[in-house]
Design an enzyme around this catalytic site. Structure first.
Site, PDB file in Angstrom:
ATOM      1  CG  ASP A 101      -2.472   7.681  -4.974  1.00  0.00           C
ATOM      2  OD1 ASP A 101      -1.577   7.185  -4.242  1.00  0.00           O
ATOM      3  OD2 ASP A 101      -3.312   6.750  -5.773  1.00  0.00           O
ATOM      4  N   GLY A 151      -8.651  -1.112  -6.126  1.00  0.00           N
ATOM      5  CA  GLY A 151      -9.980  -0.599  -6.915  1.00  0.00           C
ATOM      6  C   GLY A 151     -10.620   0.689  -5.859  1.00  0.00           C
ATOM      7  CE  LYS A 152      -7.060   2.708  -1.549  1.00  0.00           C
ATOM      8  NZ  LYS A 152      -6.213   1.951  -2.391  1.00  0.00           N
ATOM      9  CB  SER A 153      -8.807   5.365  -7.673  1.00  0.00           C
ATOM     10  OG  SER A 153      -7.844   5.579  -6.611  1.00  0.00           O
ATOM     11  N   GLY A 177      -5.487  -1.927  -0.182  1.00  0.00           N
ATOM     12  CA  GLY A 177      -4.061  -1.673  -0.654  1.00  0.00           C
ATOM     13  C   GLY A 177      -4.067  -1.222  -1.942  1.00  0.00           C
ATOM     14  CB  SER A 178      -0.975  -0.337  -3.691  1.00  0.00           C
ATOM     15  OG  SER A 178      -0.888   0.362  -5.113  1.00  0.00           O
TER      16      SER A 178
END
Length: 179
Positions: A36, A14-16, A10-11
């Site tokens: 994004d 911490g993916k980025s 989800g937004s």
């Protein structure tokens, strides 16, 4: 040999941050591409549009037909880059849960893909969302669980109390072990 790492969460999960850390810890060069990036590349007329993508006041993301067409082309392009020899980390939000993963599976067919679930407690993600200041309030909480519904993962990491670098190291270990 892993060609594509797909990070789904989800937004504000911490993916980025994990994607950036993966680029630092993996031994070969990896491109990092995010949903994004796709949204930022779209014309302004399709951001906040029924045809493109819109963000409701409560954080709901509404995807229109033009966004869906651009997204299909984007995923096909990501797969083409991987087939051409680029190693790619994809940072995505599976708003459609298993259906979103199936869309990627179709595009990435024949490639060696590592599917990674990036989890984060919704309250922690919501606090990050507020601190970032560039997201609609409520997006993180509304996406925290729904993006994982019915999705299969090779590996899951949880950023609630674990730093992005630690998560990236766990993913990198899985990638290098498979080679």
């Amino acid at each position: 040999m892993t060609q594509v790492i797909v990070l789904n969460g989800g937004s504000s999960s911490g993916k980025s941050g994990i994607a950036r850390c993966l680029q630092a810890v993996l031994p070969d060069p990896w491109l990092s591409l995010s949903v994004d990036t796709l949204v930022d590349a779209m014309p302004l007329s399709l951001r906040s549009s029924d045809a493109g993508i819109d963000f409701a006041a409560d954080g709901e993301v509404i995807v229109g037909p033009e966004f869906a067409k651009l997204d299909a082309a984007w995923t096909e392009g990501v797969a083409a880059m991987a087939r051409a020899g680029a190693r790619i980390v994809v940072d995505d939000v599976f708003l459609g849960g298993a259906g979103s993963q199936q869309r990627w599976q179709k595009r990435l067919d024949g490639l060696d893909v590592l599917w990674v679930g990036v989890r984060c407690d919704s309250a922690v993600a919501a606090a990050r969302e507020v601190a970032r200041g560039d997201r609609v309030a409520g997006m993180a909480a509304s996406q925290a669980d729904v993006v994982h519904e019915g999705v299969y993962y090779d590996l899951e990491v949880d950023t609630t109390r674990r730093e992005a670098l630690d998560c990236a190291r766990a993913i990198a270990e899985r990638v290098t072990r498979a080679q």
